[in-house]
Design a protein around this motif. Structure first.
Motif: not given
Ligand code: CP
Length: 316
Positions: A55-59, A110, A138, A141, A274-275
């Motif tokens: 899972p990922s939101t930002r990346t 990822r 990462h 990031q 990095s959230l």
């Molecule tokens: N910063 C970061 O890697 O967030 P995600 O897991 O949402 O991609």
């Protein structure tokens, strides 16, 4: 400086200072496209394949937005269960990548397995960008984080970074390697069981990084120019996904940052994360002059624009 064209971005251990600076400079050049919410045609004939096995939101969304802002196309998957790798066939990474390399011009991956993007790069004729590999690295990031620090504080030399949270985390590894290229010190704070690997500490010290442990945030906050945070309570990044079942323990006080904690620090210190965050970063920090994590997330698009433009040869 080596050319970025056609290059895989797998980690920061082998990225020279001049190369990091080039990524940050190209980010600054391309930033107005994102800040003005425009689209350019810099990568109009290119396609990005996002291959997200975790899972990922930002990346993922930052890479995809970056490609769209530069005029390119995006295909891919955000859940391997929707591919043949995640069903009955358990198609191998090698076989999967041998398809993906023909579906696009750059692969952003990822994966829960450390080293998976590097393995993919062995089989792909197009550049592979590591979007986070298990507990590995990462790099995109941390390039975003360096861009944010340079933009907010004006420089990367002469800084003390207080890095708080789970030091098994991939961002901590990339951060350590990146800061070996600068005159910087890391003071790290983490609970027992979440310490950095001995090999990492030995390697970055050999490369010239000053790095030492403090017992808690309160013991080092007055030194920090940058407070760099990751959760202490978090998912196992070696698993493809981990849902939450039941309640979670609270982050112990020595690893938490709040507006009160920051009041004992430097007035100009900035906080990055990095959230996603858990309870280690109090929401009351959002309203202080120290918070820069929303800018950091926005900068994620800009730095990915630069990386895509560089590896696809649209910028030198
Ligand atoms: N910063 C970061 O890697 O967030 P995600 O897991 O949402 O991609």
């Amino acid at each position: 400086m080596r050319s970025f064209q056609g290059r895989d971005i797998l980690g920061l251990a082998d990225m020279e200072r001049s190369e990091i600076e080039r990524v940050l400079d190209v980010s600054e050049l391309l930033a107005p496209i994102a800040r003005d919410r425009r689209r350019s045609d810099l990568l109009a004939d290119k396609i990005l394949v996002s291959a997200f096995y975790q899972p990922s939101t930002r990346t993922r969304l930052a890479h995809e937005t970056a490609m769209v802002r530069l005029g390119g196309g995006v295909v891919g998957f955000a859940d391997p269960k929707m591919t043949r790798a995640g069903d009955f066939y358990e198609e191998s990474l090698k076989d999967t990548v041998r398809m993906l390399e023909h579906y696009g011009d750059v692969i952003v991956m990822r994966h829960p397995d450390e080293g998976a993007p590097a393995e993919a790069a062995r089989w792909a004729s197009v550049p592979v960008i590591n979007a986070g590999d298990g507990w590995g690295e990462h790099p995109t990031q941390v390039l975003t984080d360096l861009y944010t620090i340079r933009r907010e504080l004006g420089h990367l030399d002469g800084l003390t970074v207080l890095a708080v949270g789970d030091w098994r985390m991939r961002t901590m590894h990339s951060l350590s390697y990146a800061l070996t290229r600068y005159d910087a010190e890391i003071v790290y704070v983490c609970p027992d069981g979440e310490e950095p690997r001995t090999e990492l500490l030995d390697d970055v010290r050999r490369r010239g990084l000053r790095i030492r442990r403090a017992a808690g945030v309160a013991d080092a906050i007055e030194l920090a120019d940058v407070v760099y945070m990751e959760p202490v309570i978090q998912a196992d990044y070696a698993k493809s996904r981990e849902e939450r079942h039941g309640g979670l323990p609270e982050t112990p006080a020595p690893y938490r940052v709040s507006a009160d904690v920051l009041a004992a620090g430097k007035p100009g210190a900035i906080v990055l994360h990095s959230l996603p965050r858990m309870d280690e970063l109090s929401p009351d920090v959002d309203d202080t002059r120290h918070a820069r994590y929303w800018e950091e997330a926005a900068n994620g698009v800009i730095v990915r624009m630069a990386l895509l433009a560089l590896v696809l040869g649209a910028m030198e």
